[in-house]
Motif scaffolding. Structure first.
Motif, PDB file in Angstrom:
ATOM      1  N   PHE B  85       0.837  -1.196   0.000  1.00 43.87           N
ATOM      2  CA  PHE B  85       0.000   0.000   0.000  1.00 43.87           C
ATOM      3  C   PHE B  85       0.871   1.245   0.000  1.00 43.87           C
ATOM      4  O   PHE B  85       1.938   1.291   0.596  1.00 43.87           O
ATOM      5  N   LYS B  89       0.476  -0.054   5.917  1.00 46.01           N
ATOM      6  CA  LYS B  89      -0.480  -0.466   6.933  1.00 46.01           C
ATOM      7  C   LYS B  89       0.095  -1.600   7.777  1.00 46.01           C
ATOM      8  O   LYS B  89      -0.315  -2.744   7.660  1.00 46.01           O
ATOM      9  N   PRO B  90       1.057  -1.285   8.613  1.00 47.73           N
ATOM     10  CA  PRO B  90       1.617  -2.354   9.443  1.00 47.73           C
ATOM     11  C   PRO B  90       0.645  -2.735  10.552  1.00 47.73           C
ATOM     12  O   PRO B  90      -0.205  -1.939  10.930  1.00 47.73           O
ATOM     13  N   PHE B  91       0.746  -3.957  11.020  1.00 46.85           N
ATOM     14  CA  PHE B  91      -0.007  -4.343  12.207  1.00 46.85           C
ATOM     15  C   PHE B  91       0.815  -3.861  13.395  1.00 46.85           C
ATOM     16  O   PHE B  91       1.681  -4.558  13.901  1.00 46.85           O
ATOM     17  N   LYS B  93       0.866  -3.296  16.620  1.00 48.49           N
ATOM     18  CA  LYS B  93       1.192  -3.868  17.920  1.00 48.49           C
ATOM     19  C   LYS B  93       1.936  -5.196  17.804  1.00 48.49           C
ATOM     20  O   LYS B  93       2.526  -5.666  18.774  1.00 48.49           O
ATOM     21  N   LEU B  94       1.906  -5.809  16.621  1.00 43.37           N
ATOM     22  CA  LEU B  94       2.578  -7.106  16.472  1.00 43.37           C
ATOM     23  C   LEU B  94       4.036  -6.902  16.077  1.00 43.37           C
ATOM     24  O   LEU B  94       4.401  -5.882  15.504  1.00 43.37           O
ATOM     25  N   ASP B  98       5.761 -11.490  13.471  1.00 50.26           N
ATOM     26  CA  ASP B  98       4.335 -11.768  13.557  1.00 50.26           C
ATOM     27  C   ASP B  98       3.590 -11.167  12.380  1.00 50.26           C
ATOM     28  O   ASP B  98       2.692 -11.773  11.814  1.00 50.26           O
ATOM     29  N   ILE B 102       1.347 -13.395   9.364  1.00 48.17           N
ATOM     30  CA  ILE B 102      -0.021 -13.306   8.865  1.00 48.17           C
ATOM     31  C   ILE B 102      -0.040 -13.718   7.402  1.00 48.17           C
ATOM     32  O   ILE B 102      -0.987 -14.345   6.927  1.00 48.17           O
ATOM     33  N   ASN B 137       7.790   0.399  15.984  1.00 50.46           N
ATOM     34  CA  ASN B 137       9.121   0.922  16.273  1.00 50.46           C
ATOM     35  C   ASN B 137       9.944   1.204  15.027  1.00 50.46           C
ATOM     36  O   ASN B 137      11.001   1.813  15.098  1.00 50.46           O
ATOM     37  N   THR B 139      11.381   2.562  11.398  1.00 51.33           N
ATOM     38  CA  THR B 139      11.416   3.837  10.665  1.00 51.33           C
ATOM     39  C   THR B 139      10.628   3.663   9.373  1.00 51.33           C
ATOM     40  O   THR B 139      10.165   2.566   9.069  1.00 51.33           O
ATOM     41  N   GLY B 142      12.089   1.025   7.229  1.00 51.41           N
ATOM     42  CA  GLY B 142      11.789  -0.283   7.790  1.00 51.41           C
ATOM     43  C   GLY B 142      10.362  -0.706   7.495  1.00 51.41           C
ATOM     44  O   GLY B 142      10.091  -1.858   7.162  1.00 51.41           O
ATOM     45  N   ARG B 145       9.943  -1.880   4.000  1.00 54.71           N
ATOM     46  CA  ARG B 145      10.465  -3.239   3.829  1.00 54.71           C
ATOM     47  C   ARG B 145       9.500  -4.254   4.422  1.00 54.71           C
ATOM     48  O   ARG B 145       9.320  -5.355   3.890  1.00 54.71           O
ATOM     49  N   ARG B 150       5.651  -8.684   3.900  1.00 55.14           N
ATOM     50  CA  ARG B 150       4.330  -9.283   4.058  1.00 55.14           C
ATOM     51  C   ARG B 150       3.763  -9.733   2.731  1.00 55.14           C
ATOM     52  O   ARG B 150       3.224 -10.828   2.588  1.00 55.14           O
ATOM     53  N   ALA B 151       3.935  -8.864   1.726  1.00 55.19           N
ATOM     54  CA  ALA B 151       3.416  -9.213   0.402  1.00 55.19           C
ATOM     55  C   ALA B 151       4.145 -10.432  -0.148  1.00 55.19           C
ATOM     56  O   ALA B 151       3.546 -11.299  -0.773  1.00 55.19           O
TER      57      ALA B 151
END
Lengths: 347, 244, 335
Positions: B85, B89-91, B93-94, B98, B102, B137, B139, B142, B145, B150-151
């Motif tokens: 995206f 759109k990082p998750f 809290k994970l 982790d 997903i 956490n 940047t 990061g 990446r 994830r993709a």
């Protein structure tokens, strides 16, 4: 010793609790044992709620509807058809699970989120309560008395003599519930639930069928909640729509996980450890207040008033729950002792 | 040879606004196709239609000759098209691992496999150091990446990259370019939206140019940069093409 | 969600057709029923509209608070209860007419709202949403039980010395209760309605024409943007919460003449207010009034059609329908 390290700490904690809590009936009197029972009871319910509310981000404000379905199912089966409450418990769980799936589907299919979702569950739960006061076959608003049995009966889940048996049932229920929670969180279901909570669109782009998993989450949560409802019926021996479908039940269920730490494995347990004795304490203070406060003696409402005030204070000072606060303190403690601090997050 | 991805007459209308107009495009195996165009040209809308977020107003999308036009995003992801995206759109809290898990859960059996695979992907994109840190956490670089990781975790056949270099320094961008090349080496077909001209010209086998929702050119990078219509479309915007 | 929007309307259409067919098939019975129940129906209609106005006023406060602060104030009903008890004490102890007491309850509850916002809501503004929910919930529990302790559970009501028979209001002399087309309109309900509509208009003008109102609307639409143009969103949040509670203060004084007060009376209003806010559209003042009227009607008419069930059942049914078919409400904007 190495094998032990491979088993995740959470499961070990459950085993430890089994041992520790299992011995309580041997040296706690009836009052404190029933307090322990209540703590485990609400902790179990908190875990059930947490699965959809904490992990999937589906904030339910109407969990009483599932609770009540469990209570009424096992009770009607017992009173009208002489079926053992254990079977009734199972039947209630299945029924509640199906109903939960329906509710989850209804609200998710149309993209109801956040505030609206919470209000939606609230409205549906209230509708269920109002409908329950209409239905003849469950005795409308008059309620149903569970027939008293002399002595102890495991088949009929009633222990007139040995209170400790009630405690053991709840202890096992709680531990099983805890194991279920841990297993879900550590595996695909839990990961998908949390992905949906964090960012549903991103989750979908990673192959997660959000609708399906939301429905699954609600169904599991509902089924587990119903089981506790059945237990309650056998413990309290009287149910009516207000007692089991009422808003106060929904509130009680969600209080402990939120205070303890939403979306954490031990949050509901920790929350119950704090809140349940607190509620009891305020109630006993009202019953027998210290001399300088004796004007509050016996006054209805003072205990809940106190409870409300304490709730506000706890939420204000511990916004990420007890577990979150604990983590923060632990981190600060570690930082102070960590002299070789590494630079953070550069790339 | 049938193209991997075939867009036929793809159109998207939002009320009176035509965001994408009758786009015909094919994507070949292991090709890197760059997609450029001024802001608002419809590039992300095109991506959104391919990934299933938007339903095309008309037209067809064929993936390996299968019609995927009406499919929802999660279905398309599981069939083998994954995307990043523009606004990551990082998750939050994970942890990083982790987050990637997903994705890996889709193609693996069980917790352990998913985790191992995730660690491999995290290593591949160069986020090994932050593997067990919470995603919030990271940047910007990061996070980009992570988005990529994830993709990739889905083991896609086609990867859609939406301005993955936005907000990065030139050095960071160069690193990403190398990463994208490595991804193609691994056998993945890539469709890239980018504004960093130098990067996209050096990466792409072909470049497609979108303007006001229409495909105005699709050719080799060198041809496209000297195409009059393309230059006209960019008039009013500063843009430099580094010669080779 | 690509196809769902059309499906929703198809579902609604099917439901409407089924309803109409049912009525048509039972035509004769329907006519007979209408003859028998026509009067009751008309009365329910009138009463529904009249109390709908007050419902709208209560909901208005809630929708304002939600629009600007983005929280659902679960203590709204409890605050109404406080307002009603204050009005009761003013009448019972000091003989102050409730319609005059409005002048006291409104500023008093505005102040209370401000205090609550500053001490409880504001500190948690960055906390996750469920925290704020728990806070207002804890507040509701506290207030309800405080009232229980101070006033006990016995319902209290007031009885106005006027309003029955010929009553002089300024130059007019009206015979109450007014009887039109077989319906009865009491002074208390009529006054409540008129005042409620009046206050709605005042609030609406405040929001549309004054600088403060514009600042409030700006903050509701885009907090960041409002801050960027120099609006002190903290101050606006404070004032808005106060305003929202003030609405409830007014409604309390208007409602006491015909509704008795007990510590839990606010609960039913809470539920109805939520439904109205969703129905009318979160953040829309006219929507709240419109929603209030519709819900008032639903409540009263619901009792006519299904006399054995409680009033709220119909209300909830409407609520679920709205949530599913048009979550942004009648006058709300799509997210």
């Amino acid at each position: 010793m190495n094998r032990l390290r491979q088993i995740p700490g959470d499961y070990l904690a459950v085993a430890a609790l089994l041992v520790v809590l299992g011995t309580l009936p041997f040296f706690l009197d009836r009052f404190y044992l029933s307090l322990a029972l209540l703590i485990l009871f609400w902790a179990y319910l908190g875990n059930a709620w947490n699965i959809m509310g904490g992990y999937t981000g589906l904030f339910s404000f109407g969990h009483a509807m599932f609770y009540g379905i469990g209570a009424y199912t096992s009770t009607v089966l017992l009173v009208d058809y002489a079926i053992s409450p254990w079977v009734g418990m199972l039947a209630g769980a299945i029924l509640a699970g199906l109903f939960g799936a329906f509710v989850g589907f209804l609200l998710s299919r149309f993209g109801v989120r956040g505030h609206f979702f919470a209000l939606g569950t609230f409205a549906i739960a209230e509708m269920v309560r109002l409908l329950a006061t209409e239905f003849e076959f469950i005795n409308t608003s008059i309620g149903i008395h569970i027939p008293l049995v002399r002595g102890d009966s495991w088949i009929r889940l009633q222990f007139e003599e040995t209170f400790a048996n009630y405690y053991y049932v709840i202890l096992i229920l709680f531990l099983i519930g805890q194991i279920i929670t841990i297993t879900i969180v550590r595996n695909k279901l839990g990961y998908y639930f949390q992905a949906i909570r964090e960012n549903e669109e991103a989750a979908a782009s990673l192959g997660v069928n959000a609708l399906r998993y939301k429905v699954i989450s609600v169904a599991i949560s509902a089924a587990l909640t119903a089981i506790a409802g059945s237990f309650f019926a056998q413990y309290f021996l009287f149910i009516d729509p207000t007692i089991v479908f009422g808003v106060s039940v929904s509130v009680q269920i969600l209080l402990r996980p939120i205070v303890g730490g939403v979306g954490t494995i031990w949050g509901p347990f920790v929350g119950a450890l704090l809140l349940t004795p607190l509620a009891e304490f305020t109630r006993s203070v009202v019953r027998k207040p210290p001399s300088f406060l004796d004007f509050i003696e016996g006054r209805a409402g003072v205990d809940v008033m106190l409870f409300g005030a304490i709730l506000i204070i706890v939420v204000l000072f511990m916004p990420d729950g007890l577990i979150g606060a604990g983590k923060r303190i632990w981190r600060r403690f570690k930082k102070q002792n960590d002299t070789t601090a590494q630079p953070q997050g550069t790339d | 040879m049938t193209p991997l991805l075939n867009l036929k007459g793809l159109t998207k209308r939002f009320g009176g606004l035509v965001a994408v107009n009758d786009v015909n495009l094919t994507l070949g195996k292991e090709e890197i196709l760059g997609l450029i165009g001024p802001n608002g040209a419809g590039k992300t809308t095109l991506f959104n239609m391919i990934s299933g977020t938007y339903l095309p107003t008309s037209g067809q999308i064929l993936f390996e000759d299968k019609d995927i036009t009406d499919l929802p995003p999660h279905k398309i992801a599981s069939l083998g098209i994954s995307r990043t995206f523009q606004l990551v759109k990082p998750f939050a809290k994970l942890t990083v691992v982790d987050n990637v898990m997903i994705g890996t859960f889709l193609r693996t059996r069980g917790n352990k496999q998913a985790r191992e695979k995730a660690r491999e992907v995290v290593k591949f994109v160069g986020l090994e150091q932050y593997a067990d840190r919470p995603a919030h956490n990271l940047t910007t670089s990061g996070r980009k990446r992570l988005e990529l990781a994830r993709a990739l975790a889905l083991e896609p056949k086609i990867l859609l990259l939406d301005e993955v270099m936005a907000g990065l320094t030139p050095t960071e961008s160069l690193a990403i370019v190398e990463l994208i090349r490595a991804i193609r080496e691994a056998g993945i077909t890539i469709l890239v939206i980018e504004h960093v001209m130098k990067a996209i010209m050096s990466l792409s086998d072909r470049v497609a140019v979108l303007h006001h929702g229409e495909l105005i050119a699709i050719d080799l990078p060198a041809e496209v940069t000297s195409d009059e219509r393309v230059i006209e479309a960019y008039l009013g915007e500063e843009f430099e093409i580094a010669a080779n | 969600m690509k196809i769902s929007r059309n499906r929703r309307w198809i579902l609604a259409g099917i439901a409407a057709v089924v309803l109409i067919v049912l009525i048509a098939l039972n035509g004769d019975q329907f006519d007979q029923w209408m003859d028998q129940n026509g009067v009751v129906l008309r009365q329910a209609f009138v009463t529904g509209i009249l109390i709908g106005g007050v419902f709208g006023l209560v909901a208005m406060g809630l929708t304002l608070i939600f629009g600007v602060l983005d929280i659902i104030n679960f203590a709204h009903g409890a605050l109404l209860t406080i307002g009603m008890y204050i009005t009761f004490v003013l009448f019972d102890r000091f003989g102050i007419d409730p319609y005059l007491a409005v002048l006291i309850t409104v500023p008093l509850l505005f102040l209370l709202g401000g205090i609550i916002q500053r001490t409880i809501i504001y500190p948690a503004r960055n906390a996750p949403a469920h925290n704020q929910l728990l806070l207002t919930l804890g507040l509701a529990l506290f207030i309800e039980n405080l009232m229980l302790v101070v006033f006990t559970a016995t319902p209290r009501s007031i009885r106005l010395s006027y309003g029955r028979g010929l009553t002089e209001i300024g130059p007019l002399a009206i015979d109450f209760p007014i009887r039109i087309a077989g319906t009865t309109i009491t002074l208390t309900k009529l006054a409540a309605f008129i005042f409620a509509v009046f206050l709605t208009a005042v609030l609406y003008l405040l929001l549309q024409r004054t600088t403060l109102g514009k600042a409030i609307r700006a903050t509701a639409q885009n907090k960041e943007g409002a801050r960027l143009v120099g609006i002190s969103t903290d101050r606006i949040s404070l004032i808005t919460f106060g305003l929202g509670v003030a609405c409830v203060g007014a409604a309390a004084a208007l409602v006491l003449p015909f509704l008795s007060v007990d510590p839990l009376v606010g609960n039913a209003f809470n539920i109805t207010a939520f439904v109205i806010v969703v129905l009318g559209g979160m953040g829309s003042i006219p929507g709240a009034l419109l929603g209030g009227l519709i819900i008032g009607l639903t409540q009263e008419l619901g009792v006519v059609f299904a006399p054995s069930s409680t009033k709220l059942l119909g209300v909830f049914f409407v609520f679920i329908l709205v949530l599913l078919l048009r979550p942004q409400g009648l006058l709300g904007k799509k997210e």
